[in-house]
Design a protein around this motif. Structure first.
Motif, PDB file in Angstrom:
ATOM      1  N   ALA B 240      43.946  13.609  33.147  1.00 36.47           N
ATOM      2  CA  ALA B 240      45.253  13.052  32.823  1.00 36.47           C
ATOM      3  C   ALA B 240      45.961  12.516  34.059  1.00 36.47           C
ATOM      4  CB  ALA B 240      46.112  14.123  32.142  1.00 36.47           C
ATOM      5  N   LEU B 241      45.865  13.254  35.167  1.00 34.76           N
ATOM      6  CA  LEU B 241      46.621  12.831  36.343  1.00 34.76           C
ATOM      7  C   LEU B 241      46.166  11.461  36.823  1.00 34.76           C
ATOM      8  CD1 LEU B 241      48.862  13.961  38.231  1.00 34.76           C
ATOM      9  CD2 LEU B 241      47.030  14.331  39.878  1.00 34.76           C
ATOM     10  N   THR B 242      44.847  11.220  36.779  1.00 30.03           N
ATOM     11  CA  THR B 242      44.324   9.921  37.209  1.00 30.03           C
ATOM     12  C   THR B 242      44.873   8.816  36.314  1.00 30.03           C
ATOM     13  OG1 THR B 242      42.341  11.189  37.668  1.00 30.03           O
ATOM     14  CG2 THR B 242      42.201   8.803  37.931  1.00 30.03           C
ATOM     15  N   LEU B 243      44.800   9.048  34.995  1.00 27.79           N
ATOM     16  CA  LEU B 243      45.304   8.039  34.056  1.00 27.79           C
ATOM     17  C   LEU B 243      46.796   7.805  34.252  1.00 27.79           C
ATOM     18  CD1 LEU B 243      43.538   9.106  30.736  1.00 27.79           C
ATOM     19  CD2 LEU B 243      42.951   7.209  32.243  1.00 27.79           C
ATOM     20  N   LEU B 244      47.509   8.898  34.448  1.00 27.15           N
ATOM     21  CA  LEU B 244      48.962   8.811  34.557  1.00 27.15           C
ATOM     22  C   LEU B 244      49.355   8.075  35.836  1.00 27.15           C
ATOM     23  CD1 LEU B 244      51.177   9.816  32.726  1.00 27.15           C
ATOM     24  CD2 LEU B 244      51.351  11.875  34.113  1.00 27.15           C
ATOM     25  N   GLN B 245      48.648   8.376  36.930  1.00 30.65           N
ATOM     26  CA  GLN B 245      48.964   7.705  38.189  1.00 30.65           C
ATOM     27  C   GLN B 245      48.701   6.214  38.070  1.00 30.65           C
ATOM     28  OE1 GLN B 245      46.890   9.789  41.304  1.00 30.65           O
ATOM     29  NE2 GLN B 245      48.411  11.426  41.375  1.00 30.65           N
ATOM     30  N   GLU B 246      47.652   5.875  37.342  1.00 35.60           N
ATOM     31  CA  GLU B 246      47.358   4.457  37.123  1.00 35.60           C
ATOM     32  C   GLU B 246      48.479   3.799  36.323  1.00 35.60           C
ATOM     33  OE1 GLU B 246      42.641   4.703  36.824  1.00 35.60           O
ATOM     34  OE2 GLU B 246      43.566   3.457  35.255  1.00 35.60           O
ATOM     35  N   TRP B 247      48.912   4.515  35.276  1.00 36.10           N
ATOM     36  CA  TRP B 247      49.946   3.937  34.424  1.00 36.10           C
ATOM     37  C   TRP B 247      51.268   3.782  35.193  1.00 36.10           C
ATOM     38  CZ3 TRP B 247      54.720   5.476  32.422  1.00 36.10           C
ATOM     39  CH2 TRP B 247      55.233   4.623  31.420  1.00 36.10           C
ATOM     40  N   VAL B 248      51.594   4.802  35.994  1.00 36.79           N
ATOM     41  CA  VAL B 248      52.840   4.742  36.762  1.00 36.79           C
ATOM     42  C   VAL B 248      52.772   3.598  37.764  1.00 36.79           C
ATOM     43  CG1 VAL B 248      54.246   5.959  38.455  1.00 36.79           C
ATOM     44  CG2 VAL B 248      53.440   7.155  36.425  1.00 36.79           C
ATOM     45  N   VAL B 262      44.393  18.426  26.801  1.00 37.23           N
ATOM     46  CA  VAL B 262      44.306  19.872  26.965  1.00 37.23           C
ATOM     47  C   VAL B 262      45.171  20.272  28.155  1.00 37.23           C
ATOM     48  CG1 VAL B 262      42.762  21.828  27.257  1.00 37.23           C
ATOM     49  CG2 VAL B 262      41.967  19.781  26.080  1.00 37.23           C
ATOM     50  N   GLY B 263      46.248  21.019  27.888  1.00 36.74           N
ATOM     51  CA  GLY B 263      47.120  21.445  28.978  1.00 36.74           C
ATOM     52  C   GLY B 263      48.549  21.574  28.484  1.00 36.74           C
ATOM     53  N   GLY B 264      49.341  22.346  29.190  1.00 38.06           N
ATOM     54  CA  GLY B 264      50.703  22.607  28.729  1.00 38.06           C
ATOM     55  C   GLY B 264      51.754  22.338  29.782  1.00 38.06           C
ATOM     56  N   GLY B 265      51.431  21.488  30.737  1.00 42.48           N
ATOM     57  CA  GLY B 265      52.407  21.197  31.790  1.00 42.48           C
ATOM     58  C   GLY B 265      53.016  19.822  31.623  1.00 42.48           C
ATOM     59  N   ASN B 266      53.754  19.402  32.637  1.00 40.68           N
ATOM     60  CA  ASN B 266      54.427  18.117  32.559  1.00 40.68           C
ATOM     61  C   ASN B 266      53.447  16.949  32.511  1.00 40.68           C
ATOM     62  OD1 ASN B 266      57.275  18.258  32.316  1.00 40.68           O
ATOM     63  ND2 ASN B 266      57.345  19.253  34.323  1.00 40.68           N
ATOM     64  N   SER B 267      52.305  17.062  33.255  1.00 43.94           N
ATOM     65  CA  SER B 267      51.371  15.925  33.208  1.00 43.94           C
ATOM     66  C   SER B 267      50.773  15.805  31.825  1.00 43.94           C
ATOM     67  CB  SER B 267      50.254  16.014  34.250  1.00 43.94           C
ATOM     68  OG  SER B 267      50.433  17.071  35.100  1.00 43.94           O
ATOM     69  N   ALA B 268      50.512  16.944  31.152  1.00 40.87           N
ATOM     70  CA  ALA B 268      49.961  16.881  29.805  1.00 40.87           C
ATOM     71  C   ALA B 268      50.937  16.190  28.864  1.00 40.87           C
ATOM     72  CB  ALA B 268      49.641  18.290  29.307  1.00 40.87           C
ATOM     73  N   ILE B 269      52.210  16.605  28.915  1.00 42.69           N
ATOM     74  CA  ILE B 269      53.212  16.033  28.022  1.00 42.69           C
ATOM     75  C   ILE B 269      53.419  14.548  28.327  1.00 42.69           C
ATOM     76  CG2 ILE B 269      55.727  15.984  27.713  1.00 42.69           C
ATOM     77  CD1 ILE B 269      54.691  17.965  25.878  1.00 42.69           C
ATOM     78  N   ASP B 270      53.512  14.208  29.618  1.00 48.70           N
ATOM     79  CA  ASP B 270      53.727  12.803  29.976  1.00 48.70           C
ATOM     80  C   ASP B 270      52.540  11.944  29.546  1.00 48.70           C
ATOM     81  OD1 ASP B 270      56.279  12.869  30.996  1.00 48.70           O
ATOM     82  OD2 ASP B 270      55.609  13.540  32.974  1.00 48.70           O
ATOM     83  N   MET B 271      51.326  12.476  29.780  1.00 48.00           N
ATOM     84  CA  MET B 271      50.125  11.750  29.364  1.00 48.00           C
ATOM     85  C   MET B 271      50.162  11.502  27.860  1.00 48.00           C
ATOM     86  SD  MET B 271      47.327  10.587  30.626  1.00 48.00           S
ATOM     87  CE  MET B 271      47.287   9.187  29.562  1.00 48.00           C
ATOM     88  N   ALA B 272      50.518  12.561  27.118  1.00 47.04           N
ATOM     89  CA  ALA B 272      50.553  12.449  25.661  1.00 47.04           C
ATOM     90  C   ALA B 272      51.568  11.405  25.229  1.00 47.04           C
ATOM     91  CB  ALA B 272      50.891  13.809  25.056  1.00 47.04           C
ATOM     92  N   VAL B 369      38.651  13.326  25.001  1.00 41.01           N
ATOM     93  CA  VAL B 369      39.265  14.568  25.464  1.00 41.01           C
ATOM     94  C   VAL B 369      39.802  14.315  26.866  1.00 41.01           C
ATOM     95  CG1 VAL B 369      38.911  16.985  26.007  1.00 41.01           C
ATOM     96  CG2 VAL B 369      37.669  15.947  24.116  1.00 41.01           C
ATOM     97  N   ILE B 370      41.083  14.612  27.055  1.00 42.02           N
ATOM     98  CA  ILE B 370      41.692  14.365  28.362  1.00 42.02           C
ATOM     99  C   ILE B 370      42.192  15.691  28.923  1.00 42.02           C
ATOM    100  CG2 ILE B 370      43.514  13.130  29.591  1.00 42.02           C
ATOM    101  CD1 ILE B 370      43.465  11.060  27.369  1.00 42.02           C
ATOM    102  N   PRO B 371      41.528  16.213  29.931  1.00 41.25           N
ATOM    103  CA  PRO B 371      42.024  17.471  30.499  1.00 41.25           C
ATOM    104  C   PRO B 371      43.262  17.248  31.367  1.00 41.25           C
ATOM    105  CG  PRO B 371      40.043  16.759  31.651  1.00 41.25           C
ATOM    106  CD  PRO B 371      40.290  15.747  30.566  1.00 41.25           C
ATOM    107  N   ALA B 372      44.257  18.090  31.159  1.00 43.84           N
ATOM    108  CA  ALA B 372      45.456  18.078  32.011  1.00 43.84           C
ATOM    109  C   ALA B 372      45.722  19.518  32.379  1.00 43.84           C
ATOM    110  CB  ALA B 372      46.637  17.456  31.272  1.00 43.84           C
ATOM    111  N   ILE B 373      44.672  20.152  32.861  1.00 41.54           N
ATOM    112  CA  ILE B 373      44.760  21.586  33.109  1.00 41.54           C
ATOM    113  C   ILE B 373      45.190  21.883  34.532  1.00 41.54           C
ATOM    114  CG2 ILE B 373      43.087  22.295  31.363  1.00 41.54           C
ATOM    115  CD1 ILE B 373      41.109  22.321  33.918  1.00 41.54           C
ATOM    116  N   GLY B 374      45.711  20.862  35.191  1.00 40.11           N
ATOM    117  CA  GLY B 374      46.221  21.100  36.525  1.00 40.11           C
ATOM    118  C   GLY B 374      45.294  20.549  37.583  1.00 40.11           C
TER     119      GLY B 374
END
Lengths: 327, 584
Positions: B240-248, B262-272, B369-374
């Motif tokens: 997720a972080l890679t995708l999110l950084q690209e999008w940002v 998969v994940g319960g932090g801010n990157s997971a929510i933002d990615m979603a 499946v996009i892991p955002a487990i930190g």
């Protein structure tokens, strides 16, 4: 901070302290608080006639006086008559100084009653303040006409024969109202802003006015000295002590109760009602009786407001930063 | 002329000669207590105190109080998950004070009006400290060092400061202008910023330690953790972080029809959320529970409730307290995942264990499946310190055992809060530890005092009052980077400040002064020595306890009276004049 500057501070308070520290009232005395609140609202240009009772005794232990206003001790029975005379004398001198009469419930409901009735009937321009602590506290907690039903005192003890006082609290305000005086009201130390407002109203009107202030007595009611305000507030919130205003005998104002509390919340804090919480069918009956009395008050004075109001039982004591009270 | 006999009169207020204070067995004392909002804030802010300044109408004083702990209020007011509001006593009465909105408005006002951080001028021989990583931890640490007169040299491998705030936070939560403005203002206030300086590439740790007596490392977590289920990893896996950084950075995403994150932090929510906007069907699976009353912080999603709400509004399907058991593959393509209910159960020693429940398996049909487990710390230049560990193990002040002069804070440390305010707090604590190190002093210990609870307030003096809710951008308009939360107006913020219970600190309400039956509480125009507006006159206080019982904010407490030196001291201290007045 030295004593000198503390005294300076005391002498420069942004309110009139008509009754000073050093008086000998018990810890947490509701009456001492009520007397200062009354004088805070009247200011210094008053003379006071004070019946025998706690207030007289604890403020004037010789050679001291706690008062900063002209103050005269009368007998138990004649406070209203003395105040009436003072008012007549001031009128003859052409002075506008207001006359106050202070008495306990004994000096109002019972012993001083005929003088009070006469003063009201003759229309003297006097504010009569009754500090209602619901028994003869000064002489050792004997029952008075004001003692509520089922309260234990030394002369209405709870025991095998009775569950405290068998009679009802005298409805003094209706009797006062029957004199058709311009203004009569009840107040409580738990609502100081409301109390001061009613004192000012009482002084404004031309003619006799009457104020009954519910003043808890930690000693006689047997509750902790820190609970005086809590107890007084619950008396209002349960409906047992309604805060109302009467003009010419007609109901013109009532503090609405936003959230009605069961009377047991009020009663259980006080030792004088302890016997009502025993496993005894008579105790259960008396509890139900007191709840019925509260419900009756709520009904006849229409104490149940429709919605939250700024000056109902929850709003009237709301605090604000910087102490901006509504009165 | 007739005279009155002495027995018949008394002079006014002579009762003051009689000191009723000798009756006392307990005494009321002013007792400043920490408020739960302060204890709950990882950045160490005191919301109660700046809300008081706001209520008084002095926004600048409020901001100054705020930035004494956190130099980035416009940012944290927007992106913090505000544990202060979760802790707020008012939350158990009606609803918590909207502290984050107050913080945000103060930060925005400071940017608009150009309020000065007022960092002190540096002495010519000021001690120096180096800070690696210009994210919130590094910025906070540099700022707090500068406040204490230490020259702070802050370096980052990127050409601009901001760290994770800049790389991974979408503009709809943190508008770029706000980030730029606040970071630029902070750097301009007196922090030396060195861009394009990467540890391990342009400078080595040894060189830094040679030049600077104290070094702070705030590298953040920028390497996605390896993720697998039973040793299987799908081939086209995008963290997720890679995708999110690209999008940002570029605003682009690969085409995805349905995905489970998969994940319960801010990157997971933002990615979603970002993915849901492209029209994809997005599921979010996390071991954590939804945050709320009665849910331990450790077991809850580390996301502000408003962001969870927003994600649901935008079409994200949440599966809290679930986990992925198996990945269902068709060849090498993902066809779905097998979910199972899970719960984080407390082990009793402050640790938690994730327990799956047999018989609760369900299948989700997704093609990605996009892991955002930190993430873990990217170890560049710090390999020797980190060893095989994913994070740095440091003490509460960020000290690295066995490495005097080295300090670590922010996401890079083991057990980090993982939020901006957590990083800011790490930076502040590390700054004070570094200061002690530079001065060769023993570091002061921060002692935790339990905050004042709701039961210790007198709620009779407060009324129910609705919380001001900010306007949100309608779901249909949430497409680009336009900020979603619109904030509160100055008028609304003032009303929120007036809702504050001021737990544990005097709010000058006059209650004790009004209700003392013995006139033993005196009001002062100026502040009394303890910061309140009242002085207790122990000469007359009888110790009834009424003021303490009726104090709305729990600032007054009763203490056992100290044993008097003269136990039978007379009440009377001086003679009373008995001269007879002349009657006219």
């Amino acid at each position: 901070m030295t004593t000198r500057t503390l005294l300076d501070l005391r002498l420069n308070q942004p309110r009139f302290q008509g009754m000073e520290a050093g008086h000998r009232a018990c810890q947490g005395c509701g009456q001492a608080l009520a007397a200062r609140l009354v004088l805070e609202a009247t200011g210094p240009d008053v003379v006071v006639a004070n019946a025998t009772g706690c207030l007289e005794v604890f403020t004037t232990a010789w050679p001291d006086s706690a008062w900063r206003v002209a103050w005269l001790h009368s007998l138990f029975e004649n406070t209203a008559a003395v105040a009436a005379g003072m008012e007549a004398a001031l009128k003859a001198q052409g002075r506008n100084t207001k006359v106050l009469a202070f008495a306990g419930d004994g000096g109002t409901f019972d012993i001083g009653f005929q003088a009070l009735s006469g003063m009201l009937e003759r229309g003297h321009n006097v504010l009569f303040v009754c500090f209602d602590n619901e028994a003869y506290m000064n002489t050792g907690v004997q029952r008075s006409g004001s003692t509520p039903h089922a309260a234990a005192t030394t002369t209405s003890p709870a025991g095998v024969a009775r569950m405290g006082k068998r009679h009802l609290k005298k409805d003094i305000l209706s009797i006062i109202a029957a004199h058709h005086i311009p203004y009569a009201a009840t107040a409580s130390v738990a609502y100081p802003a409301d109390l001061r407002k009613k004192v000012r109203r009482g002084l404004q009107v031309d003619g006799p006015s009457f104020l009954q202030i519910h003043s808890p007595c930690p000693l006689g009611w047997a509750h902790g000295s820190e609970l005086s305000i809590e107890v007084a507030r619950l008396a209002v919130q349960t409906g047992l002590f309604p805060l109302i205003e009467l003009e010419r005998g007609a109901l013109t104002g009532a503090m609405h109760i936003r959230q009605i509390r069961p009377v047991t919340e009020y009663l259980k804090l006080q030792g004088r009602f302890r016997h009502l919480f025993t496993d005894d069918p008579r105790a259960r009956e008396e509890l139900a009786h007191l709840q019925a009395l509260a419900d009756h008050n709520i009904e006849i004075y229409d104490l149940l407001g429709n919605s939250p109001e700024a000056l109902d039982t929850e709003g009237a004591d709301t605090v604000r930063r910087g102490g901006l009270h509504s009165a | 002329m007739p005279t009155m006999t002495p027995g018949a009169f008394a002079h006014p207020a002579t009762s003051l000669d009689f000191k009723t204070g000798t009756w006392r067995t307990q005494r009321p004392v002013h007792h400043l207590r920490p408020a739960p909002c302060h204890s709950g804030c990882p950045a160490g802010e005191s919301p109660r105190d700046y809300l008081a300044r706001v209520a008084e109408g002095n926004l600048q004083a409020a901001w100054e109080n705020l930035v004494a702990a956190n130099p980035l209020p416009a940012i944290s007011g927007r992106v913090c998950d505000h544990p202060c509001e979760t802790a707020c006593n008012r939350g158990q009465f009606d609803s918590a004070v909207a502290i984050h909105n107050v913080e945000r408005l103060l930060g925005d006002e400071a940017i608009r009006c150009g309020w000065d951080y007022a960092l002190p001028p540096l002495a010519a021989d000021a001690p120096k400290a180096a800070l690696v990583g210009a994210g919130p931890a590094g910025l906070s640490c540099a700022y707090h060092l500068r406040r204490q007169g230490v020259r702070a040299v802050l370096m980052d491998r990127l050409p601009v400061a901001g760290g994770t705030l800049r790389m991974a936070l979408p503009g709809y939560r943190l508008p770029r202008e706000v980030l730029e403005a606040e970071v630029a203002r902070l750097l301009a206030a007196g922090i030396d910023f060195v861009p394009n300086m990467a540890l391990g590439r342009d400078v080595s740790l040894a060189e830094l330690q040679q030049d600077y007596a104290a070094v702070f490392l705030g590298p953040g977590r920028h390497r996605p953790r390896n993720w697998d289920v039973d040793g299987h990893t799908p081939r086209d896996l995008h963290p997720a972080l890679t995708l999110l950084q690209e999008w940002v950075a570029f605003g682009t995403l690969p085409e995805i029809h349905s995905a489970v994150i998969v994940g319960g932090g801010n990157s997971a929510i933002d990615m979603a959320r970002v993915l849901a906007r492209t029209g994809a069907k997005v599921h979010l699976v996390t071991h954590d529970a939804l945050p709320g009353p009665g849910v331990a912080r450790e077991a809850a999603m580390k996301v502000a409730p408003r962001d969870i709400r927003a994600a649901e509004e935008e079409g994200v399907i949440l599966h809290p307290e679930h986990g992925v058991y198996h990945i269902i593959l068709r060849g090498e393509k993902v066809a779905g995942v097998e979910l199972v209910r899970m719960k984080k159960l407390a082990l009793g020693n402050g640790r938690y264990e994730v327990v799956p429940f047999e018989g609760t398996e369900t299948v989700l049909h997704v093609d990605q499946v996009i892991p955002a487990i930190g993430q873990e710390v990217a170890p560049d230049g710090m390999e020797s310190l980190l060893g095989k560990r994913a994070f740095f193990h440091v003490d509460a002040a960020g000290r690295l055992a066995g490495h005097a002069g080295l300090f670590v804070g922010g996401d890079a440390r083991q057990g980090a809060w993982g939020t901006v305010s957590g990083a800011v707090g790490d930076g502040r604590r590390a700054a004070f530890a570094m200061l002690a190190h530079l001065r060769n002093e023993a570091a002061a210990q921060e002692t935790e005092i339990a905050p004042i609870g709701l039961a210790e307030l007198n709620l009779n003096y407060f009324e129910q009052a609705p919380r001001a809710e900010e306007v949100l951008l309608p779901v249909a308009d949430r497409t680009g980077c336009a900020e979603i939360a619109q904030g509160l107006s100055a008028v609304q913020v003032a009303a929120e400040a007036a809702r504050c219970f001021s737990c544990g600190n005097c709010m000058a309400c006059d209650n004790c002064w009004t209700l003392c039956p013995d006139q033993a509480v005196l009001k002062t125009r100026e502040l009394a020595a303890d910061g309140s507006h009242y002085v207790i006159d122990y000469d007359y206080c009888k110790g009834c306890g009424l003021c303490a019982h009726e104090c709305p904010v729990g600032y007054l407490a009763m203490e056992v009276e100290p044993v008097a030196s003269a136990p039978f001291a007379s009440c009377r201290t001086e003679g009373t004049p008995l001269d007879a007045p002349v009657l006219r």
